[in-house]
Scaffold this active site. Sequence first.
Site, mmCIF file in Angstrom:
data_model
loop_
_atom_site.group_PDB
_atom_site.id
_atom_site.type_symbol
_atom_site.label_atom_id
_atom_site.label_comp_id
_atom_site.label_asym_id
_atom_site.label_seq_id
_atom_site.Cartn_x
_atom_site.Cartn_y
_atom_site.Cartn_z
ATOM 1 N N ASN A 143 0.444 6.154 4.197
ATOM 2 C CA ASN A 143 0.135 5.142 5.216
ATOM 3 C C ASN A 143 1.179 5.310 6.319
ATOM 4 O O ASN A 143 2.331 4.931 6.153
ATOM 5 C CB ASN A 143 0.214 3.742 4.594
ATOM 6 C CG ASN A 143 0.059 2.645 5.642
ATOM 7 O OD1 ASN A 143 -0.289 2.919 6.793
ATOM 8 N ND2 ASN A 143 0.322 1.407 5.249
ATOM 9 N N LYS A 187 1.322 3.825 9.094
ATOM 10 C CA LYS A 187 1.571 2.600 9.882
ATOM 11 C C LYS A 187 1.511 2.954 11.375
ATOM 12 O O LYS A 187 0.689 3.793 11.754
ATOM 13 C CB LYS A 187 2.891 1.963 9.451
ATOM 14 C CG LYS A 187 2.927 1.785 7.924
ATOM 15 C CD LYS A 187 4.037 0.939 7.419
ATOM 16 C CE LYS A 187 3.917 0.828 5.891
ATOM 17 N NZ LYS A 187 4.887 -0.055 5.297
ATOM 18 N N HIS A 195 -3.579 -4.911 3.979
ATOM 19 C CA HIS A 195 -2.154 -4.555 3.817
ATOM 20 C C HIS A 195 -1.287 -5.797 4.091
ATOM 21 O O HIS A 195 -1.616 -6.604 4.971
ATOM 22 C CB HIS A 195 -1.787 -3.422 4.775
ATOM 23 C CG HIS A 195 -0.446 -2.838 4.464
ATOM 24 N ND1 HIS A 195 0.726 -3.434 4.865
ATOM 25 C CD2 HIS A 195 -0.082 -1.744 3.757
ATOM 26 C CE1 HIS A 195 1.753 -2.722 4.422
ATOM 27 N NE2 HIS A 195 1.293 -1.694 3.744
ATOM 28 N N GLU A 252 1.336 -6.194 5.702
ATOM 29 C CA GLU A 252 1.779 -6.348 7.102
ATOM 30 C C GLU A 252 0.679 -6.974 7.953
ATOM 31 O O GLU A 252 0.961 -7.742 8.881
ATOM 32 C CB GLU A 252 2.227 -4.982 7.652
ATOM 33 C CG GLU A 252 3.565 -4.567 7.047
ATOM 34 C CD GLU A 252 3.791 -3.071 6.921
ATOM 35 O OE1 GLU A 252 3.060 -2.289 7.556
ATOM 36 O OE2 GLU A 252 4.710 -2.682 6.166
ATOM 37 N N GLU A 294 1.058 -3.505 -4.100
ATOM 38 C CA GLU A 294 2.244 -3.323 -3.262
ATOM 39 C C GLU A 294 3.050 -4.626 -3.236
ATOM 40 O O GLU A 294 2.746 -5.525 -2.433
ATOM 41 C CB GLU A 294 1.833 -2.969 -1.833
ATOM 42 C CG GLU A 294 1.078 -1.665 -1.719
ATOM 43 C CD GLU A 294 1.263 -1.007 -0.357
ATOM 44 O OE1 GLU A 294 1.701 0.143 -0.332
ATOM 45 O OE2 GLU A 294 1.008 -1.646 0.677
ATOM 46 N N GLY A 340 9.266 -0.809 2.361
ATOM 47 C CA GLY A 340 10.209 -0.445 3.414
ATOM 48 C C GLY A 340 11.623 -0.932 3.167
ATOM 49 O O GLY A 340 12.465 -0.921 4.065
ATOM 50 N N SER A 399 8.219 1.822 -1.353
ATOM 51 C CA SER A 399 9.378 2.726 -1.460
ATOM 52 C C SER A 399 9.172 3.854 -2.458
ATOM 53 O O SER A 399 10.098 4.230 -3.184
ATOM 54 C CB SER A 399 10.649 1.929 -1.793
ATOM 55 O OG SER A 399 10.914 0.980 -0.766
HETATM 56 P P1 13P Z 1 7.189 2.291 2.125
HETATM 57 O O1 13P Z 1 6.792 3.449 1.209
HETATM 58 O O2 13P Z 1 7.778 2.731 3.412
HETATM 59 O O3 13P Z 1 7.990 1.275 1.384
HETATM 60 O O4 13P Z 1 5.809 1.550 2.526
HETATM 61 C C1 13P Z 1 4.918 1.171 1.539
HETATM 62 C C2 13P Z 1 3.652 0.729 2.167
HETATM 63 O O5 13P Z 1 3.592 -0.322 2.792
HETATM 64 C C3 13P Z 1 2.473 1.604 2.041
HETATM 65 O O6 13P Z 1 1.327 0.950 2.457
#
Ligand code: 13P
Length: 249
Positions: free
Chosen positions: A9, A11, A94, A96, A167, A173, A213
């Site tokens: 992903n 982002k 997601h 976010e 997640e 992150g 992560s």
């Molecule tokens: P990270 O791997 O950067 O923690 O992000 C995870 C994520 O949100 C994947 O959708």
Amino acid sequence: MRIPLIAGNWKMYKNRKEACEFAEAFKKIYRDTDIRAAICAPFTQLDDLVKSFAGTGIGVGAQNVHFEEEGAFTGEISASMLEEIGVDYCIVGHSERRQYFGETDKTVNLKLKKLLRSTSITPILCIGEDLRQREEGQEKKVVASQLEKAFSELSAEEAGKLVIAYEPVWAIGTGKTAAPEQAGEMCAWIRKTVENIYDEETCDRVIIQYGGSVKPDNATEIMNMPEIDGALVGGASLSPDQFMEIVNF
Ligand code: 13P
């Protein structure tokens, strides 16, 4: 037999030139195995990636979609627009998007219905608890409730086509990964909840990923947990070498 899926992903990272450079580099090191790999990129990079990955077995995904077919929805993209350019996957819900863009369990459900009923795009449904909910011991309740609402009015046949990404918000992150046992336990709980809502056949079909992560140095441990069928990878999917290391776990 569930085929594991490792999806990146990106982002809101990578412009067109950077996306094309990634694709060229990744194609050189990618070996088609019994693991599926896909990149979920910003809308403006999807067409280039679909063309670049054609015939390689590497999938392409979007990160969001609107649930209506068409209309006066400024700034939105429909499922048929994604299908038209050859997108294979679409992330839905997601954390976010739930946190910053008003995504709710209701809109998640509408988006799943739209994708499953009018396209061949596989939704990647994201669920997971935040830090406070984990500290209060609410994680299983939160995740079960997210699943029940996401599945509202979906048939077993439709639900069985989903990829579900667990997640935990506190692991995204932050460099903090859930311990493999914690991630495995929650993915087992998700499968059990799918069985409770539907049946054993449906819960055996859904692909359950862990995300938060995931890096080359922890991917093997996570992927070795019996109920985990893949990973949704943020930061580490921006580098072709790191992403390939995870795909090769
Ligand atoms: P990270 O791997 O950067 O923690 O992000 C995870 C994520 O949100 C994947 O959708």
